[in-house]
Write a protein that holds these residues in place. Structure first.
Motif, PDB file in Angstrom:
ATOM      1  N   ALA A  11      76.984  10.835  31.658  1.00  0.00           N
ATOM      2  CA  ALA A  11      77.731  11.517  32.717  1.00  0.00           C
ATOM      3  C   ALA A  11      76.964  11.459  34.036  1.00  0.00           C
ATOM      4  CB  ALA A  11      78.003  12.965  32.322  1.00  0.00           C
ATOM      5  N   MET A  12      75.658  11.660  33.967  1.00  0.00           N
ATOM      6  CA  MET A  12      74.827  11.608  35.169  1.00  0.00           C
ATOM      7  C   MET A  12      74.831  10.202  35.774  1.00  0.00           C
ATOM      8  SD  MET A  12      73.394  14.431  36.164  1.00  0.00           S
ATOM      9  CE  MET A  12      73.402  16.115  35.537  1.00  0.00           C
ATOM     10  N   LEU A  13      74.743   9.206  34.923  1.00  0.00           N
ATOM     11  CA  LEU A  13      74.728   7.816  35.399  1.00  0.00           C
ATOM     12  C   LEU A  13      76.075   7.426  35.995  1.00  0.00           C
ATOM     13  CD1 LEU A  13      72.699   6.313  32.455  1.00  0.00           C
ATOM     14  CD2 LEU A  13      71.945   6.404  34.838  1.00  0.00           C
ATOM     15  N   THR A  14      77.141   7.937  35.399  1.00  0.00           N
ATOM     16  CA  THR A  14      78.473   7.668  35.949  1.00  0.00           C
ATOM     17  C   THR A  14      78.600   8.288  37.334  1.00  0.00           C
ATOM     18  OG1 THR A  14      79.412   7.603  33.717  1.00  0.00           O
ATOM     19  CG2 THR A  14      80.943   7.953  35.549  1.00  0.00           C
ATOM     20  N   ARG A  15      78.032   9.467  37.503  1.00  0.00           N
ATOM     21  CA  ARG A  15      78.056  10.115  38.820  1.00  0.00           C
ATOM     22  C   ARG A  15      77.201   9.329  39.806  1.00  0.00           C
ATOM     23  NH1 ARG A  15      80.547  12.334  42.881  1.00  0.00           N
ATOM     24  NH2 ARG A  15      79.321  13.885  44.032  1.00  0.00           N
ATOM     25  N   ALA A  16      76.050   8.839  39.369  1.00  0.00           N
ATOM     26  CA  ALA A  16      75.186   8.036  40.247  1.00  0.00           C
ATOM     27  C   ALA A  16      75.921   6.791  40.717  1.00  0.00           C
ATOM     28  CB  ALA A  16      73.904   7.656  39.508  1.00  0.00           C
ATOM     29  N   ILE A  17      76.659   6.148  39.815  1.00  0.00           N
ATOM     30  CA  ILE A  17      77.407   4.944  40.173  1.00  0.00           C
ATOM     31  C   ILE A  17      78.538   5.274  41.139  1.00  0.00           C
ATOM     32  CG2 ILE A  17      78.974   3.199  39.217  1.00  0.00           C
ATOM     33  CD1 ILE A  17      77.116   3.263  36.696  1.00  0.00           C
ATOM     34  N   ALA A  18      79.178   6.437  40.946  1.00  0.00           N
ATOM     35  CA  ALA A  18      80.232   6.853  41.875  1.00  0.00           C
ATOM     36  C   ALA A  18      79.674   7.067  43.272  1.00  0.00           C
ATOM     37  CB  ALA A  18      80.892   8.136  41.364  1.00  0.00           C
ATOM     38  N   LEU A  19      78.431   7.549  43.343  1.00  0.00           N
ATOM     39  CA  LEU A  19      77.797   7.793  44.641  1.00  0.00           C
ATOM     40  C   LEU A  19      77.266   6.509  45.268  1.00  0.00           C
ATOM     41  CD1 LEU A  19      75.854  11.037  43.669  1.00  0.00           C
ATOM     42  CD2 LEU A  19      77.757  10.903  45.294  1.00  0.00           C
ATOM     43  N   ASP A  20      76.853   5.560  44.430  1.00  0.00           N
ATOM     44  CA  ASP A  20      76.321   4.290  44.921  1.00  0.00           C
ATOM     45  C   ASP A  20      76.789   3.185  43.980  1.00  0.00           C
ATOM     46  OD1 ASP A  20      74.938   2.099  45.787  1.00  0.00           O
ATOM     47  OD2 ASP A  20      72.933   2.970  45.611  1.00  0.00           O
ATOM     48  N   GLY A  21      77.886   2.555  44.338  1.00  0.00           N
ATOM     49  CA  GLY A  21      78.486   1.538  43.490  1.00  0.00           C
ATOM     50  C   GLY A  21      77.664   0.283  43.314  1.00  0.00           C
ATOM     51  N   ARG A  65      65.585  20.656  41.279  1.00  0.00           N
ATOM     52  CA  ARG A  65      65.221  21.125  42.630  1.00  0.00           C
ATOM     53  C   ARG A  65      65.810  20.192  43.683  1.00  0.00           C
ATOM     54  NH1 ARG A  65      60.016  21.392  40.634  1.00  0.00           N
ATOM     55  NH2 ARG A  65      59.314  19.884  42.194  1.00  0.00           N
ATOM     56  N   ALA A  66      65.715  18.911  43.436  1.00  0.00           N
ATOM     57  CA  ALA A  66      66.234  17.936  44.394  1.00  0.00           C
ATOM     58  C   ALA A  66      67.748  18.061  44.540  1.00  0.00           C
ATOM     59  CB  ALA A  66      65.858  16.526  43.961  1.00  0.00           C
ATOM     60  N   MET A  67      68.439  18.259  43.426  1.00  0.00           N
ATOM     61  CA  MET A  67      69.897  18.387  43.484  1.00  0.00           C
ATOM     62  C   MET A  67      70.320  19.671  44.185  1.00  0.00           C
ATOM     63  SD  MET A  67      70.990  16.878  39.738  1.00  0.00           S
ATOM     64  CE  MET A  67      72.743  17.026  40.050  1.00  0.00           C
ATOM     65  N   GLY A  68      69.446  20.677  44.156  1.00  0.00           N
ATOM     66  CA  GLY A  68      69.737  21.897  44.891  1.00  0.00           C
ATOM     67  C   GLY A  68      69.738  21.680  46.388  1.00  0.00           C
ATOM     68  N   VAL A  69      69.037  20.637  46.815  1.00  0.00           N
ATOM     69  CA  VAL A  69      68.980  20.300  48.243  1.00  0.00           C
ATOM     70  C   VAL A  69      70.029  19.254  48.593  1.00  0.00           C
ATOM     71  CG1 VAL A  69      67.523  19.360  50.080  1.00  0.00           C
ATOM     72  CG2 VAL A  69      66.510  20.816  48.304  1.00  0.00           C
ATOM     73  N   ASP A  70      70.180  18.249  47.723  1.00  0.00           N
ATOM     74  CA  ASP A  70      71.105  17.145  47.987  1.00  0.00           C
ATOM     75  C   ASP A  70      71.816  16.790  46.683  1.00  0.00           C
ATOM     76  OD1 ASP A  70      72.477  14.921  48.750  1.00  0.00           O
ATOM     77  OD2 ASP A  70      70.733  13.724  49.331  1.00  0.00           O
ATOM     78  N   LYS A  71      72.980  17.372  46.472  1.00  0.00           N
ATOM     79  CA  LYS A  71      73.712  17.168  45.216  1.00  0.00           C
ATOM     80  C   LYS A  71      74.392  15.812  45.142  1.00  0.00           C
ATOM     81  CE  LYS A  71      77.833  19.585  46.970  1.00  0.00           C
ATOM     82  NZ  LYS A  71      78.670  18.373  47.066  1.00  0.00           N
ATOM     83  N   ASP A  72      74.391  15.071  46.244  1.00  0.00           N
ATOM     84  CA  ASP A  72      75.056  13.772  46.279  1.00  0.00           C
ATOM     85  C   ASP A  72      74.058  12.616  46.394  1.00  0.00           C
ATOM     86  OD1 ASP A  72      77.601  14.895  46.109  1.00  0.00           O
ATOM     87  OD2 ASP A  72      77.699  15.202  48.277  1.00  0.00           O
ATOM     88  N   ASN A  73      72.868  12.825  45.892  1.00  0.00           N
ATOM     89  CA  ASN A  73      71.838  11.787  45.941  1.00  0.00           C
ATOM     90  C   ASN A  73      71.908  10.964  44.648  1.00  0.00           C
ATOM     91  OD1 ASN A  73      69.150  10.520  45.561  1.00  0.00           O
ATOM     92  ND2 ASN A  73      68.655  11.608  47.453  1.00  0.00           N
ATOM     93  N   ALA A  74      72.275   9.706  44.760  1.00  0.00           N
ATOM     94  CA  ALA A  74      72.462   8.852  43.581  1.00  0.00           C
ATOM     95  C   ALA A  74      71.165   8.662  42.807  1.00  0.00           C
ATOM     96  CB  ALA A  74      73.019   7.492  44.006  1.00  0.00           C
ATOM     97  N   LEU A  75      70.053   8.488  43.518  1.00  0.00           N
ATOM     98  CA  LEU A  75      68.775   8.278  42.845  1.00  0.00           C
ATOM     99  C   LEU A  75      68.389   9.491  42.010  1.00  0.00           C
ATOM    100  CD1 LEU A  75      66.216   6.693  42.234  1.00  0.00           C
ATOM    101  CD2 LEU A  75      65.270   7.498  44.431  1.00  0.00           C
TER     102      LEU A  75
END
Length: 292
Positions: free
Chosen positions: A149-159, A119-129
């Motif tokens: 894969a999810m953690l790699t995306r989180a790191i890309a969003l917040d290094g 649900r949260a990603m449906g609102v903000d797909k670029d939220n690292a948390l």
């Protein structure tokens, strides 16, 4: 107020107005008594106040306070009931979905956690948390590859998200990817080498790579940071045992027994000269050398 109305020719309050004013007064009393109680650590009383306030009339802020208080009390089902009401009222509020996911994680309800993250990603797909929490949900459901894969995306969003590096590294190590885990270890040892969790992870990576001497040095640092770290004593002792250092292994296991006797089954702590080797072998026989 009635005196002013009399002086200036106004009419007295009607019974309905008096009732309304009394409700507002009582609502404010319960709400702010609850806030003060929560700040003072009187969570039980705060919950009672918030519930009384909600009996008077609906208020999302009070429900928010109530959900937080219930979480502090460990009443996760009750907290999630409040969060459900909040989510229905504010479907685009990512913070509510995040709190629901975190609460579900504490209950080990990984399916519910994943639903909140979606649900949260449906609102903000670029939220690292949110990506980090979604990874935790996948790990809980046994989907390690998706979690990475999810953690790699989180790191890309917040290094700078240390927790994401650490969880990814742990997951990779659990998967047997020591090289990938080692890369995360190198970053973490550069950015957060004073962290007990980071040091413990680094020691496990070195142990998995067969670098026992380096692992021992890092375990020593963990124990310097936290002299009560049971995992560090247990895992350091396992290395000593494998290297034939029976006395060192015995000392570490004795510390484990003193700090957390429930973690070592069938060991009574009696390390007589004749029984030392048998008891230490028994203690370490079921220990995963990686601490996983």
């Amino acid at each position: 107020m009635n005196i002013l109305k009399a002086l200036f020719g106004g009419s007295e309050e009607t019974p309905e107005e008096k009732q309304k004013a009394d409700e507002i007064r009582r609502f404010d009393m319960f709400k702010y008594d609850g806030v003060r109680a929560a700040k003072m650590g009187q969570t039980d009383y705060a919950v009672k106040c918030y519930r009384e306030a909600l009996k008077i009339h609906e208020d999302l802020e009070v429900r928010d306070y109530l959900s937080q208080a219930l979480i502090r009390m460990g009443e996760f089902d009750g907290a999630r009931e409040q969060l459900k009401v909040l989510a229905e009222a504010e479907p685009d509020n990512v913070a509510i979905a995040v709190r629901e996911a975190q609460t579900a994680h504490m209950q080990e309800d990984y399916q519910g956690m994943a639903a909140a993250c979606e649900r949260a990603m449906g609102v903000d797909k670029d939220n690292a948390l949110v990506h980090y929490l979604y990874a935790q949900a996948h790990i809980g459901q046994g989907n390690a590859v998706v979690a990475v894969a999810m953690l790699t995306r989180a790191i890309a969003l917040d290094g700078n998200m240390i927790d994401a590096y650490l969880l990814r590294g742990r997951t990779l190590l659990d998967m047997g990817d020591t090289e990938g885990a080692g890369e995360d270890k190198e970053y973490l040892m550069t950015e957060a080498r004073e962290s007990e969790d980071v040091l413990l992870f680094a020691a496990r990576v070195e142990r998995a790579k067969g670098n026992d001497a380096t692992a021992l040095d890092i375990y020593n640092k963990v124990i310097e940071v936290n002299p009560f770290c049971v995992d560090a004593f247990r895992e350091r002792g396992a290395i000593k045992y494998d290297k034939g250092d029976m006395n060192g292994a015995k000392d570490d296991m004795q510390t484990v027994l003193e700090l957390a006797p429930e973690q070592v089954a069938d060991i009574n702590g009696d390390y007589s000269a004749d029984g030392v080797e048998h008891k230490v072998r028994q203690a370490y026989s079921n220990i995963n050398p990686l601490g996983l």
